[in-house]
Design a protein around this motif. Structure first.
Motif, PDB file in Angstrom:
ATOM      1  N   THR A  93      35.555  38.766  25.416  1.00 45.41           N
ATOM      2  CA  THR A  93      35.378  40.201  25.666  1.00 45.41           C
ATOM      3  C   THR A  93      34.635  40.474  26.970  1.00 45.41           C
ATOM      4  O   THR A  93      34.641  41.602  27.457  1.00 45.41           O
ATOM      5  CB  THR A  93      34.622  40.864  24.510  1.00 45.41           C
ATOM      6  OG1 THR A  93      33.352  40.217  24.333  1.00 45.41           O
ATOM      7  CG2 THR A  93      35.421  40.771  23.220  1.00 45.41           C
ATOM      8  N   PHE A  96      37.635  39.588  32.565  1.00 47.58           N
ATOM      9  CA  PHE A  96      38.767  40.371  33.053  1.00 47.58           C
ATOM     10  C   PHE A  96      40.068  39.843  32.436  1.00 47.58           C
ATOM     11  O   PHE A  96      40.998  40.599  32.170  1.00 47.58           O
ATOM     12  CB  PHE A  96      38.871  40.262  34.577  1.00 47.58           C
ATOM     13  CG  PHE A  96      37.887  41.111  35.337  1.00 47.58           C
ATOM     14  CD1 PHE A  96      38.299  41.785  36.475  1.00 47.58           C
ATOM     15  CD2 PHE A  96      36.567  41.233  34.965  1.00 47.58           C
ATOM     16  CE1 PHE A  96      37.416  42.556  37.217  1.00 47.58           C
ATOM     17  CE2 PHE A  96      35.676  41.989  35.681  1.00 47.58           C
ATOM     18  CZ  PHE A  96      36.103  42.666  36.818  1.00 47.58           C
ATOM     19  N   ILE A  99      41.801  41.271  29.368  1.00 44.07           N
ATOM     20  CA  ILE A  99      42.650  42.446  29.598  1.00 44.07           C
ATOM     21  C   ILE A  99      44.018  42.007  30.114  1.00 44.07           C
ATOM     22  O   ILE A  99      45.053  42.546  29.715  1.00 44.07           O
ATOM     23  CB  ILE A  99      41.991  43.401  30.613  1.00 44.07           C
ATOM     24  CG1 ILE A  99      40.594  43.821  30.118  1.00 44.07           C
ATOM     25  CG2 ILE A  99      42.865  44.625  30.865  1.00 44.07           C
ATOM     26  CD1 ILE A  99      40.591  44.612  28.845  1.00 44.07           C
ATOM     27  N   GLN A 102      46.775  41.064  27.591  1.00 43.84           N
ATOM     28  CA  GLN A 102      47.205  42.094  26.655  1.00 43.84           C
ATOM     29  C   GLN A 102      48.520  42.751  27.054  1.00 43.84           C
ATOM     30  O   GLN A 102      49.056  43.578  26.298  1.00 43.84           O
ATOM     31  CB  GLN A 102      46.103  43.148  26.500  1.00 43.84           C
ATOM     32  CG  GLN A 102      44.839  42.593  25.848  1.00 43.84           C
ATOM     33  CD  GLN A 102      43.721  43.607  25.773  1.00 43.84           C
ATOM     34  OE1 GLN A 102      43.956  44.812  25.768  1.00 43.84           O
ATOM     35  NE2 GLN A 102      42.488  43.126  25.700  1.00 43.84           N
ATOM     36  N   VAL A 109      43.329  44.330  40.457  1.00 39.00           N
ATOM     37  CA  VAL A 109      42.221  45.289  40.533  1.00 39.00           C
ATOM     38  C   VAL A 109      41.667  45.216  41.953  1.00 39.00           C
ATOM     39  O   VAL A 109      40.864  44.336  42.271  1.00 39.00           O
ATOM     40  CB  VAL A 109      41.127  44.955  39.502  1.00 39.00           C
ATOM     41  CG1 VAL A 109      40.005  45.994  39.553  1.00 39.00           C
ATOM     42  CG2 VAL A 109      41.713  44.873  38.095  1.00 39.00           C
ATOM     43  N   ASP A 115      37.346  51.064  38.882  1.00 41.83           N
ATOM     44  CA  ASP A 115      38.217  50.918  37.717  1.00 41.83           C
ATOM     45  C   ASP A 115      37.356  50.997  36.462  1.00 41.83           C
ATOM     46  O   ASP A 115      36.491  50.150  36.240  1.00 41.83           O
ATOM     47  CB  ASP A 115      38.959  49.569  37.783  1.00 41.83           C
ATOM     48  CG  ASP A 115      40.069  49.455  36.763  1.00 41.83           C
ATOM     49  OD1 ASP A 115      39.830  49.791  35.594  1.00 41.83           O
ATOM     50  OD2 ASP A 115      41.170  49.017  37.136  1.00 41.83           O
ATOM     51  N   ASP A 116      37.591  51.993  35.634  1.00 43.86           N
ATOM     52  CA  ASP A 116      36.751  52.233  34.461  1.00 43.86           C
ATOM     53  C   ASP A 116      36.774  51.080  33.467  1.00 43.86           C
ATOM     54  O   ASP A 116      35.844  50.942  32.660  1.00 43.86           O
ATOM     55  CB  ASP A 116      37.189  53.513  33.749  1.00 43.86           C
ATOM     56  CG  ASP A 116      36.892  54.767  34.561  1.00 43.86           C
ATOM     57  OD1 ASP A 116      36.050  54.672  35.475  1.00 43.86           O
ATOM     58  OD2 ASP A 116      37.508  55.818  34.287  1.00 43.86           O
ATOM     59  N   ARG A 117      37.816  50.264  33.492  1.00 42.98           N
ATOM     60  CA  ARG A 117      37.867  49.128  32.576  1.00 42.98           C
ATOM     61  C   ARG A 117      36.869  48.035  32.949  1.00 42.98           C
ATOM     62  O   ARG A 117      36.482  47.215  32.098  1.00 42.98           O
ATOM     63  CB  ARG A 117      39.289  48.533  32.568  1.00 42.98           C
ATOM     64  CG  ARG A 117      40.370  49.436  32.014  1.00 42.98           C
ATOM     65  CD  ARG A 117      41.753  48.858  32.296  1.00 42.98           C
ATOM     66  NE  ARG A 117      42.014  48.764  33.739  1.00 42.98           N
ATOM     67  CZ  ARG A 117      43.134  48.264  34.249  1.00 42.98           C
ATOM     68  NH1 ARG A 117      44.072  47.790  33.446  1.00 42.98           N
ATOM     69  NH2 ARG A 117      43.308  48.213  35.566  1.00 42.98           N
ATOM     70  N   PHE A 118      36.437  48.022  34.213  1.00 42.11           N
ATOM     71  CA  PHE A 118      35.651  46.893  34.694  1.00 42.11           C
ATOM     72  C   PHE A 118      34.342  47.281  35.376  1.00 42.11           C
ATOM     73  O   PHE A 118      33.449  46.448  35.498  1.00 42.11           O
ATOM     74  CB  PHE A 118      36.491  46.075  35.688  1.00 42.11           C
ATOM     75  CG  PHE A 118      37.813  45.646  35.137  1.00 42.11           C
ATOM     76  CD1 PHE A 118      37.877  44.657  34.178  1.00 42.11           C
ATOM     77  CD2 PHE A 118      38.994  46.229  35.567  1.00 42.11           C
ATOM     78  CE1 PHE A 118      39.098  44.241  33.665  1.00 42.11           C
ATOM     79  CE2 PHE A 118      40.217  45.834  35.061  1.00 42.11           C
ATOM     80  CZ  PHE A 118      40.270  44.840  34.099  1.00 42.11           C
ATOM     81  N   ARG A 121      30.976  46.253  33.787  1.00 39.66           N
ATOM     82  CA  ARG A 121      30.744  44.883  33.341  1.00 39.66           C
ATOM     83  C   ARG A 121      29.684  44.181  34.194  1.00 39.66           C
ATOM     84  O   ARG A 121      29.545  44.442  35.380  1.00 39.66           O
ATOM     85  CB  ARG A 121      32.053  44.079  33.362  1.00 39.66           C
ATOM     86  CG  ARG A 121      33.087  44.620  32.379  1.00 39.66           C
ATOM     87  CD  ARG A 121      34.414  43.914  32.519  1.00 39.66           C
ATOM     88  NE  ARG A 121      35.423  44.499  31.652  1.00 39.66           N
ATOM     89  CZ  ARG A 121      35.830  43.992  30.494  1.00 39.66           C
ATOM     90  NH1 ARG A 121      35.313  42.847  30.078  1.00 39.66           N
ATOM     91  NH2 ARG A 121      36.745  44.601  29.766  1.00 39.66           N
TER      92      ARG A 121
END
Length: 409
Positions: A93, A96, A99, A102, A109, A115-118, A121
């Motif tokens: 989790t 990177f 993700i 998936q 990136v 980037d809101d996904r990363f 972190r």
């Protein structure tokens, strides 16, 4: 929700669509994790066949980090490279790459802070300062994405169309190495009867070679041919399965023997153009070294993603020769250059395949062990005998090939 809407939200058996989707996803994840376990690579040491891929990726894309990662139910395991003193595992989790697996296709990136996904972190906000990431999922068919090939930088990046294509090809290379583990008894000694014998070279040199398949068949080969002023030789490791690997190796070997005397880089380029379609059709490729040595000690060579050539110098130093391009079969229109060096009187050149590294620790450090076999003396035949004797004492999981050339002192 209206009755009509409720009806649309259920299957004919009355189950919720979302519940069915969740069950399908859970089953797919179980199969994916089982595929990772079937590879039997998690928690294994470094291997040159994977390190070669990440090393080439760093050079091609000019980034400080390139990795091959495998992801099981809980952890991400970095198969390549493995750095001494730092763990090869982290919780999935946090990565990177979790993700990336998936969804199919490349994940790029350009700037992780945007980037809101990363952006939140630790690897982005901490001293690691990750900004650029590109990941290519590695699959074993049936949409089982078991891991990734990724490249990382501390500065924002974009990849142009050509770089994206190259990154996809690098991912295919990594996938093929993973697939080789599912059928490790691949390869072919169909060409065993074609292996060279005798001395092709002038009296200024002595040469010896060996090719030992892992099983009944093997995909390595070596060959040499006399020329007017010296000799040419090729050492290759063709990736394939069973007799298919043997057929492909024979195809590659014949393509080189039909082109004796030309510029060695151009020869590799022409051979690739001839066999690339065959290799691609069967999901294969070949790493190799093709070279010519003249009577004065000049060595012209082209290295297609191989990187396992050393010269043991008269002062005891060991020089590893550079690779000059990707393996053949990766790009239809690949081009390989010719590099030059010299073998001085009393010096020995060794070209080997991954199976020789397995006799030591499986990494490039194994080439130091090969060099020690050279410095023990006795000439090429004695050096090959030592390699064979060492092989007889160990369990090998790969084909083994080596060519040893010594220039008279």
């Amino acid at each position: 929700m209206s009755d009509a809407g409720a009806a649309q939200g259920r299957d004919a058996d009355g189950s919720d669509d979302e519940s069915v989707d969740a069950q399908d996803a859970e089953r797919l994840e179980e199969r994916r994790v089982a595929a990772v376990e079937r590879l039997q690579l998690v928690d294994t040491p470094a291997e040159e066949r994977f390190d070669r891929i990440t090393r080439v990726a760093r050079e091609l894309f000019n980034v400080p980090i390139a990795e091959i990662n495998l992801i099981n139910d809980q952890d991400q395991f970095t198969k390549s490279p493995q750095y001494g003193g730092s763990g090869a595992k982290r919780h999935r989790t946090e990565s990177f790459c979790d993700i990336t697996i998936q969804r199919p296709g490349l994940l790029v990136v350009p700037d992780a802070t945007k980037d809101d996904r990363f952006s939140w972190r630790d690897v982005v906000t901490s001293d690691q300062h990750i900004r650029f990431y590109a990941g290519r999922p590695l699959s074993l068919g049936e949409d089982l994405r078991v891991g990734t090939l990724c490249i990382v930088d501390t500065e924002p990046h974009e990849l142009d169309e050509e770089e994206l294509r190259l990154f996809e090809e690098m991912g295919l290379w990594a996938e093929r190495e993973l697939l080789a583990d599912i059928d490790i008894d691949r390869a072919a000694d169909v060409q065993r009867g074609f292996l060279p014998g005798g001395q092709p070279c002038p009296p200024e040199y002595a040469v010896a070679g060996v090719s030992l398949p892992h099983g009944g068949v093997g995909g390595d080969f070596h060959t040499w041919t006399a020329t007017d002023d010296g000799f040419e030789f090729t050492v290759a490791d063709v990736m394939g399965k069973g007799t298919a690997g043997a057929i492909l190796a024979t195809d590659v070997r014949a393509a080189f023997l039909a082109r004796v005397g030309g510029d060695v880089g151009r020869t590799v380029t022409e051979v690739n153009a001839q066999v690339a379609q065959d290799l691609a059709t069967t999901g294969s490729f070949a790493t190799l070294v093709h070279a010519r040595v003249d009577r004065a000690g000049r060595l012209d060579y082209a290295d297609a993603g191989h990187g396992l050539t050393i010269i043991v110098r008269t002062d005891g130093g060991v020089e590893r020769l550079d690779s000059t391009g990707l393996p053949i079969g990766i790009l239809d229109d690949g081009v390989w250059t010719t590099l030059q060096t010299e073998i001085a009187p009393g010096e020995t050149l060794v070209v080997c395949t991954d199976g020789v590294l397995d006799l030591f620790d499986g990494t490039l450090d194994s080439l130091d062990g090969v060099a020690r076999l050279v410095t023990a003396g006795g000439g090429p035949a004695a050096i090959v005998e030592r390699l064979v004797a060492l092989s007889d004492t160990q369990q090998r999981s790969d084909d083994l090939t080596a060519v040893v050339i010594t220039r008279a002192g």
